[in-house]
Design a protein around this motif. Structure first.
Motif, PDB file in Angstrom:
ATOM      1  N   THR A 185       0.825  -1.212   0.000  1.00 17.39           N
ATOM      2  CA  THR A 185       0.000   0.000   0.000  1.00 17.39           C
ATOM      3  C   THR A 185       0.858   1.260   0.000  1.00 17.39           C
ATOM      4  N   ARG A 186       2.182   1.082   0.036  1.00 15.95           N
ATOM      5  CA  ARG A 186       3.071   2.248   0.106  1.00 15.95           C
ATOM      6  C   ARG A 186       3.319   2.876  -1.264  1.00 15.95           C
ATOM      7  N   ARG A 187       3.469   2.049  -2.284  1.00 17.54           N
ATOM      8  CA  ARG A 187       3.699   2.609  -3.622  1.00 17.54           C
ATOM      9  C   ARG A 187       2.497   3.429  -4.117  1.00 17.54           C
ATOM     10  N   PRO A 188       1.256   2.905  -3.993  1.00 19.01           N
ATOM     11  CA  PRO A 188       0.117   3.749  -4.398  1.00 19.01           C
ATOM     12  C   PRO A 188       0.087   5.086  -3.650  1.00 19.01           C
ATOM     13  N   LEU A 189       0.513   5.082  -2.374  1.00 19.12           N
ATOM     14  CA  LEU A 189       0.578   6.328  -1.606  1.00 19.12           C
ATOM     15  C   LEU A 189       1.569   7.305  -2.245  1.00 19.12           C
ATOM     16  N   LEU A 190       2.749   6.797  -2.615  1.00 13.40           N
ATOM     17  CA  LEU A 190       3.763   7.651  -3.235  1.00 13.40           C
ATOM     18  C   LEU A 190       3.265   8.224  -4.554  1.00 13.40           C
ATOM     19  N   TYR A 191       2.638   7.376  -5.379  1.00 14.25           N
ATOM     20  CA  TYR A 191       2.159   7.839  -6.684  1.00 14.25           C
ATOM     21  C   TYR A 191       1.044   8.876  -6.525  1.00 14.25           C
ATOM     22  N   LEU A 192       0.195   8.653  -5.531  1.00 13.02           N
ATOM     23  CA  LEU A 192      -0.897   9.598  -5.288  1.00 13.02           C
ATOM     24  C   LEU A 192      -0.352  10.936  -4.793  1.00 13.02           C
ATOM     25  N   PHE A 193       0.683  10.880  -3.979  1.00 18.57           N
ATOM     26  CA  PHE A 193       1.293  12.106  -3.468  1.00 18.57           C
ATOM     27  C   PHE A 193       1.856  12.944  -4.615  1.00 18.57           C
ATOM     28  N   LEU A 194       2.566  12.293  -5.517  1.00 15.18           N
ATOM     29  CA  LEU A 194       3.155  13.006  -6.648  1.00 15.18           C
ATOM     30  C   LEU A 194       2.080  13.605  -7.562  1.00 15.18           C
ATOM     31  N   SER A 195       1.013  12.831  -7.799  1.00 16.87           N
ATOM     32  CA  SER A 195      -0.060  13.346  -8.661  1.00 16.87           C
ATOM     33  C   SER A 195      -0.829  14.463  -7.962  1.00 16.87           C
ATOM     34  N   GLY A 196      -0.958  14.353  -6.632  1.00 18.41           N
ATOM     35  CA  GLY A 196      -1.654  15.391  -5.882  1.00 18.41           C
ATOM     36  C   GLY A 196      -0.921  16.716  -5.894  1.00 18.41           C
ATOM     37  N   ILE A 197       0.406  16.654  -5.743  1.00 20.79           N
ATOM     38  CA  ILE A 197       1.207  17.881  -5.821  1.00 20.79           C
ATOM     39  C   ILE A 197       1.026  18.526  -7.191  1.00 20.79           C
ATOM     40  N   THR A 198       1.005  17.691  -8.226  1.00 21.25           N
ATOM     41  CA  THR A 198       0.777  18.197  -9.581  1.00 21.25           C
ATOM     42  C   THR A 198      -0.581  18.875  -9.685  1.00 21.25           C
ATOM     43  N   ASN A 199      -1.591  18.264  -9.051  1.00 19.08           N
ATOM     44  CA  ASN A 199      -2.943  18.819  -9.066  1.00 19.08           C
ATOM     45  C   ASN A 199      -2.987  20.198  -8.418  1.00 19.08           C
ATOM     46  N   VAL A 200      -2.328  20.326  -7.265  1.00 16.76           N
ATOM     47  CA  VAL A 200      -2.318  21.610  -6.547  1.00 16.76           C
ATOM     48  C   VAL A 200      -1.653  22.692  -7.399  1.00 16.76           C
ATOM     49  N   VAL A 201      -0.484  22.364  -7.964  1.00 11.12           N
ATOM     50  CA  VAL A 201       0.250  23.341  -8.777  1.00 11.12           C
ATOM     51  C   VAL A 201      -0.584  23.774  -9.985  1.00 11.12           C
ATOM     52  N   MET A 202      -1.196  22.794 -10.663  1.00  8.84           N
ATOM     53  CA  MET A 202      -2.009  23.120 -11.835  1.00  8.84           C
ATOM     54  C   MET A 202      -3.244  23.936 -11.452  1.00  8.84           C
ATOM     55  N   ASN A 203      -3.835  23.642 -10.282  1.00  7.04           N
ATOM     56  CA  ASN A 203      -4.954  24.450  -9.791  1.00  7.04           C
ATOM     57  C   ASN A 203      -4.570  25.916  -9.670  1.00  7.04           C
ATOM     58  N   LEU A 204      -3.458  26.141  -8.983  1.00  4.01           N
ATOM     59  CA  LEU A 204      -3.019  27.512  -8.735  1.00  4.01           C
ATOM     60  C   LEU A 204      -2.724  28.229 -10.044  1.00  4.01           C
ATOM     61  N   VAL A 205      -2.105  27.521 -10.978  1.00 10.49           N
ATOM     62  CA  VAL A 205      -1.751  28.137 -12.256  1.00 10.49           C
ATOM     63  C   VAL A 205      -3.002  28.442 -13.087  1.00 10.49           C
ATOM     64  N   LEU A 206      -3.877  27.424 -13.240  1.00 11.84           N
ATOM     65  CA  LEU A 206      -5.020  27.570 -14.143  1.00 11.84           C
ATOM     66  C   LEU A 206      -6.120  28.471 -13.580  1.00 11.84           C
ATOM     67  N   VAL A 207      -6.328  28.427 -12.265  1.00 11.07           N
ATOM     68  CA  VAL A 207      -7.427  29.212 -11.678  1.00 11.07           C
ATOM     69  C   VAL A 207      -6.988  30.623 -11.315  1.00 11.07           C
ATOM     70  N   ILE A 208      -5.848  30.749 -10.637  1.00  7.59           N
ATOM     71  CA  ILE A 208      -5.439  32.066 -10.145  1.00  7.59           C
ATOM     72  C   ILE A 208      -4.754  32.890 -11.240  1.00  7.59           C
ATOM     73  N   ILE A 209      -3.860  32.243 -11.987  1.00  7.10           N
ATOM     74  CA  ILE A 209      -3.109  32.993 -13.003  1.00  7.10           C
ATOM     75  C   ILE A 209      -3.908  33.149 -14.301  1.00  7.10           C
ATOM     76  N   PHE A 210      -4.487  32.021 -14.782  1.00  2.23           N
ATOM     77  CA  PHE A 210      -5.195  32.065 -16.069  1.00  2.23           C
ATOM     78  C   PHE A 210      -6.707  32.285 -15.925  1.00  2.23           C
ATOM     79  N   HIS A 211      -7.202  32.368 -14.677  1.00  6.54           N
ATOM     80  CA  HIS A 211      -8.614  32.676 -14.404  1.00  6.54           C
ATOM     81  C   HIS A 211      -9.578  31.739 -15.142  1.00  6.54           C
TER      82      HIS A 211
END
Length: 470
Positions: A185-211
């Motif tokens: 169950t540790r590898r799925p946790l790692l993969y989810l963490f990496l994808s989640g960080i990507t999600n947060v960064v893309m949120n901030l870029v697409l919503v705040i910067i590109f509106h």
């Protein structure tokens, strides 16, 4: 000759090292003390669920803070509907988990190989089907739920983009089910963490910067799902164990798919029907206006943190039971269920109570509107404190499915949760049209279902014990 021998020896040592590293991530579920192994299995799952919800919460917080309460209500209005549509397919991954766990514990390499390839192929096909379902059904189903007109266009847009990522979501879930089956169950946790960080960064870029608002949040989610699916498929392809995936050999084995559907489809149908009852409740909440919807959305997101905490032990109970049934160790199954029930009862009650008492502070993260916060607290007051009951209601079906009794579990849960809540919404709720009266249906349905599930487990175990006597 000497050089060839050394090269062969290096390859052999490399393979042994790879297998040893893989085994370090696996858990022996059939021997030794149960409690520490269940906890070791469940904690990465719990963290995975919490991380996923934290990243989803970022979606909601970014939308609520930078786009407004209408956009927040638009995203929230889709939640129950999205879960209802995808749960039927994700539920089939339960069948993949059970078959893989039984094959792995018994050392049946051929069965494991067929399960892995059939699972991933089915995941991709299910994802493609969901793209069309989500896009064609978004508007009519949201309209059927009485979604307010000021919210409807944004909700439809969010759903259509979100469902384009379904092949990725399905691939990750079925791949994670295979890894859970072997105790990893540790590898799925790692993969989810990496994808989640990507999600947060893309949120901030697409919503705040590109509106881009609601569409930006949906696109960010699809990108993050693509990353998590790629990572888990890549690992299965590179693994040297009996769960190795060869993309060139992707195909559907009819017998394996049939067994997978026999176990997983009832779980999927159950999930869909439970969420159908939640859609009815969401529809009733919608009648109180967009502020009530926003409060319900925020409280529901917090409620999700409680659910993933107790559901991690449901997944542990499923995998541990499946492996022990695979090697014929029924007595250990009873201990597994008992320890899981004790854990979720204590954990759910403690976390639910703590979350309720911190509710006002937590809800302010989602909205600064006092009315939205008050609506959210109204739900949390009734649902959070007795949350240990939902944990028990979730764990018993996990054990029964691991034993191969998925259909009876589905029927009991449909009766105790779905039919009861439908009755409540159409008969009890109209007598007193308040949100408190609506939310009471949750704990009452949990108690009713536990009583039926407990009786079912006792009868099945009694039958299995008689069958094992000489």
């Amino acid at each position: 000759m000497n050089t060839a021998f050394r090269a062969e020896r290096v390859c052999e040592m490399s393979l042994q090292k790879s297998l040893k590293n893989n085994r370090a991530y696996e858990i022996d579920m059939c021997t030794g003390k149960i409690f520490p192994k269940i906890v070791a299995f469940a904690i990465p799952l719990m963290l995975s669920g919490i991380l996923q919800l934290l990243f989803n919460a970022v979606d909601i917080i970014v939308v609520g803070r930078f786009t407004g309460s209408t956009a927040l209500a638009a995203v929230g209005a889709t939640s129950a509907l999205i879960v209802m549509l995808i749960n039927g397919f994700i539920g089939i991954s339960v069948g993949s988990n059970v078959l893989a766990a039984q094959s792995f514990a018994a050392g049946r390499a051929k069965d494991m190989e067929e399960t892995v390839h059939t699972s991933i192929t089915a995941a991709l096909l299910f994802g493609i089907v969901l793209i069309f379902l989500g896009n064609f059904l978004a508007r009519p189903l949201l309209a059927l739920m009485d979604t307010p007109q000021d919210v409807l266009p944004l909700s439809v847009l969010y759903m259509k983009i979100y469902f384009c990522g379904m092949p990725f979501l399905m691939s990750y879930n079925f791949g994670a089910a295979i890894l859970r089956a072997i105790g990893d169950t540790r590898r799925p946790l790692l993969y989810l963490f990496l994808s989640g960080i990507t999600n947060v960064v893309m949120n901030l870029v697409l919503v705040i910067i590109f509106h881009m608002g609601v569409s930006g949040v949906a696109i960010a989610t699809v990108i993050s799902q693509a990353l998590s699916a790629t990572l888990i498929i890549r690992f299965l392809c590179k693994s040297e164990g009996i769960y190795h995936l060869d993309l060139k050999r992707l195909r559907i084995d009819g017998k394996v798919l049939g067994r997978m559907l026999k176990i997983g489809l009832p779980a999927g149908v159950q999930g869909m029907c439970i969420n159908f009852s939640n859609v009815l409740i969401q529809s009733s909440v919608n009648s109180f206006g967009s502020l009530a919807m926003a409060g319900y959305t925020a409280a529901g997101n917090l409620d999700g943190f409680l659910y993933v905490s107790v559901n991690a032990f449901t997944q542990a109970c499923l995998s541990f039971t499946s492996q022990n049934v695979g090697v014929g160790n029924d007595k250990r199954v009873d201990k597994i269920l008992g320890e899981c029930i004790g854990i979720v009862l204590v954990l759910g009650t403690a976390l639910g109570s703590a979350m309720y008492f911190m509710g006002e502070t937590l809800l302010h993260l989602y909205s600064t509107d006092p009315a939205v916060v008050q609506y959210g607290l109204e739900k949390m007051a009734i649902v959070c404190i007795p949350y240990g009951l939902l944990g028990v209601m979730d764990v018993i079906p996990g054990c029964l499915r691991g034993m191969g009794h998925s259909l009876s579990t589905m029927l009991l849960t449909l009766t105790g949760v779905c039919l009861f809540r439908v009755f409540w919404v159409f008969v009890v709720f109209p007598m007193d049209r308040t949100l408190v009266n609506l939310y009471i249906s949750y704990p009452v349905s949990w108690i009713l279902t536990i009583l039926m599930q407990g009786t079912c487990f006792w009868l099945i175990r009694r039958k299995r014990m008689r069958a094992s006597l000489p």
